[in-house]
Design a protein around this motif. Structure first.
Motif, mmCIF file in Angstrom:
data_model
loop_
_atom_site.group_PDB
_atom_site.id
_atom_site.type_symbol
_atom_site.label_atom_id
_atom_site.label_comp_id
_atom_site.label_asym_id
_atom_site.label_seq_id
_atom_site.Cartn_x
_atom_site.Cartn_y
_atom_site.Cartn_z
ATOM 1 N N ASP A 160 -11.139 30.602 -37.072
ATOM 2 C CA ASP A 160 -11.683 30.307 -38.395
ATOM 3 C C ASP A 160 -11.613 31.580 -39.240
ATOM 4 O O ASP A 160 -12.121 32.621 -38.844
ATOM 5 N N SER A 167 -16.034 16.695 -31.148
ATOM 6 C CA SER A 167 -15.049 15.940 -31.913
ATOM 7 C C SER A 167 -13.733 15.872 -31.146
ATOM 8 O O SER A 167 -13.463 16.685 -30.260
ATOM 9 N N GLU A 168 -12.921 14.902 -31.509
ATOM 10 C CA GLU A 168 -11.611 14.776 -30.887
ATOM 11 C C GLU A 168 -10.784 16.037 -31.139
ATOM 12 O O GLU A 168 -10.070 16.501 -30.249
ATOM 13 N N ALA A 169 -10.894 16.603 -32.326
ATOM 14 C CA ALA A 169 -10.143 17.821 -32.655
ATOM 15 C C ALA A 169 -10.575 18.992 -31.763
ATOM 16 O O ALA A 169 -9.724 19.753 -31.281
ATOM 17 N N GLU A 170 -11.874 19.132 -31.534
ATOM 18 C CA GLU A 170 -12.361 20.211 -30.658
ATOM 19 C C GLU A 170 -11.858 20.023 -29.231
ATOM 20 O O GLU A 170 -11.387 20.974 -28.598
ATOM 21 N N ARG A 171 -11.945 18.808 -28.726
ATOM 22 C CA ARG A 171 -11.492 18.542 -27.353
ATOM 23 C C ARG A 171 -9.988 18.773 -27.220
ATOM 24 O O ARG A 171 -9.525 19.333 -26.223
ATOM 25 N N LEU A 172 -9.231 18.372 -28.223
ATOM 26 C CA LEU A 172 -7.790 18.585 -28.207
ATOM 27 C C LEU A 172 -7.462 20.079 -28.183
ATOM 28 O O LEU A 172 -6.610 20.525 -27.410
ATOM 29 N N TRP A 173 -8.146 20.855 -29.012
ATOM 30 C CA TRP A 173 -7.931 22.305 -29.040
ATOM 31 C C TRP A 173 -8.266 22.914 -27.682
ATOM 32 O O TRP A 173 -7.514 23.730 -27.148
ATOM 33 N N GLU A 180 -5.636 22.171 -24.994
ATOM 34 C CA GLU A 180 -4.456 23.024 -25.166
ATOM 35 C C GLU A 180 -4.741 24.444 -24.682
ATOM 36 O O GLU A 180 -3.916 25.040 -23.988
#
Length: 139
Positions: free
Chosen positions: A102, A11-17, A20
């Protein structure tokens, strides 16, 4: 120290994390291999039906070259590719440091953080990037 940064990349969120985290690890002075950067979507397209095997082989070689695996363990279950990378690294005698941001428990006992096989393969499981950097400074 060479770090292999494992974790889901779907997901875009996983790649963004992961971007970073990679940036913070590089800034701290580590050499980081992130599987997302090992092959392009164009290469995967060209490989066609052989893509899964080629991706695995590329990641396999990168794991062999690393000193430590840092693995994202978020989710109700650890990502299956990440679990393979953890198991392979453990079998090769490499240290694995898990990071689980999490707050949900996902283990086999009330004391577990994640699945026992994953947890038992990690030298440490931390809850945030600051704790991860602290653990990595000990290597």
């Amino acid at each position: 120290m060479r770090i292999y940064q494992a974790g889901p990349l779907f997901s875009e969120a996983e790649r963004l994390w992961h971007r970073e985290l990679r940036s913070q690890l590089v800034h701290a002075g580590y050499l980081v291999t992130w599987p997302y950067e090992l092959c392009s979507s164009q290469e995967i397209k060209v490989w066609g039906e052989t893509a899964p095997k080629k991706i695995m082989e590329i990641c396999h070689k990168a794991l062999d070259l690393c000193d430590v695996v840092v693995a994202l363990l978020d989710g109700t279950q650890v990502d299956d590719g990440t679990a393979w990378e953890i198991g392979y690294a453990y079998a090769r005698g490499k240290d694995v440091v898990g990071i689980r941001t999490d707050f949900r428990q996902a283990g086999d006992t009330r004391y577990s953080v994640v699945n026992a096989m994953i947890e038992g393969s990690c030298q440490a499981i931390v809850r945030d990037v600051d704790a991860l950097l602290h653990v990595l400074r000990g290597y």
